[in-house]
Enzyme design. Structure first.
Site, PDB file in Angstrom:
ATOM      1  CG  ASP A   8      47.281  67.675  54.921  1.00  0.00           C
ATOM      2  OD1 ASP A   8      46.077  67.390  55.023  1.00  0.00           O
ATOM      3  OD2 ASP A   8      47.722  68.830  54.999  1.00  0.00           O
ATOM      4  CG  ASP A 129      42.304  75.184  48.854  1.00  0.00           C
ATOM      5  OD1 ASP A 129      41.616  75.012  49.871  1.00  0.00           O
ATOM      6  OD2 ASP A 129      42.632  74.263  48.085  1.00  0.00           O
TER       7      ASP A 129
END
Length: 240
Positions: A8, A129
């Protein structure tokens, strides 16, 4: 089942967030390309990259570290975060990405997902998500009334390569994945499903693999950085 190590990216560094909170970022490596090579040398088959700044800003922000990763390794990589138009999709795939992940636009502009999936077969995934079964967008900052399964099923005929399902409440929390919800989603669609969020041990990976639904893969980040999962051991266990 493929194990996808996660990198990330925030402000050019490899970080992990807690439940998607940009203010709760832990920096694990200020050289994301070196981190990618460490994962590759351990034997991973794929890399999972996320442009966190891009997810919030709606356009690529961490292009330089992504390009450095693509330059240094031939291992296929998928990228999500800030990819919201055809030009950006074409640019990234042209630079060597194996797959782009479309998240926010899957809710706001599903036609783009369909167009991209037709133009680039096998190279477009949908990132879903969710908090408590409802889809969140724009770097998880905005919650919608869209249910996970409804969104996933709407792309059944679109030709997307995979659905990456993240339980936000589990992400980075080291409390285990939401196996029940992930398995339910995988049973509800024919599209390959990749689990994300909360994978904190090899036992979690085995549980996902043996959950009764055919999962394509699982993503792990913090557990690999913290040493809770040894990547070589995990890869061997999943093959065993």
């Amino acid at each position: 089942m493929i194990l996808y190590p996660a990198i990330d990216l925030k402000d050019g560094q490899a970080v992990r967030l807690l439940r998607g909170d940009m203010e709760a970022a832990t920096v694990f490596n200020d050289d994301p390309a070196a981190q990618a090579m460490a994962f590759v040398e351990a034997g991973c088959e794929w890399l999972h990259l996320v442009d966190l700044n891009g997810a919030f800003e709606g356009e690529p922000v961490n292009a330089a570290p992504v390009e450095a990763i693509l330059a240094q390794t031939k291992t296929p990589a998928q990228l999500g975060g800030g990819i919201r138009d055809m030009k950006t999709i074409e640019t990234w795939l042209g630079k060597g990405l194996a797959r782009v992940i479309l998240g926010t636009v899957a809710v706001e502009n599903p036609g783009l997902v369909r167009e991209a999936a037709r133009a680039f077969p096998g190279q477009v995934a949908v990132g879903i998500d969710a908090r408590n079964g409802r889809v969140a967008t724009k770097g998880w900052a905005e919650e919608t009334d869209v249910m996970v399964t409804d969104l996933a099923q709407s792309f059944e005929d679109a030709g997307v390569a995979a659905i990456i399902y993240t339980d936000i409440n589990r992400d980075g929390a080291m409390q285990g994945p939401n196996i029940e919800a992930t398995a339910a989603l995988a049973r509800a669609v024919s599209i390959p499903v990749i689990a994300s969020g909360g994978v904190s041990s090899i036992e979690d990976l085995i549980a996902l693999r043996d959950c009764g639904a055919a999962l394509d893969g699982a993503i792990s980040g913090r557990a690999l950085y913290d040493g809770a999962i040894d990547l070589r051991e995990a890869l061997a266990a999943l093959k065993g």
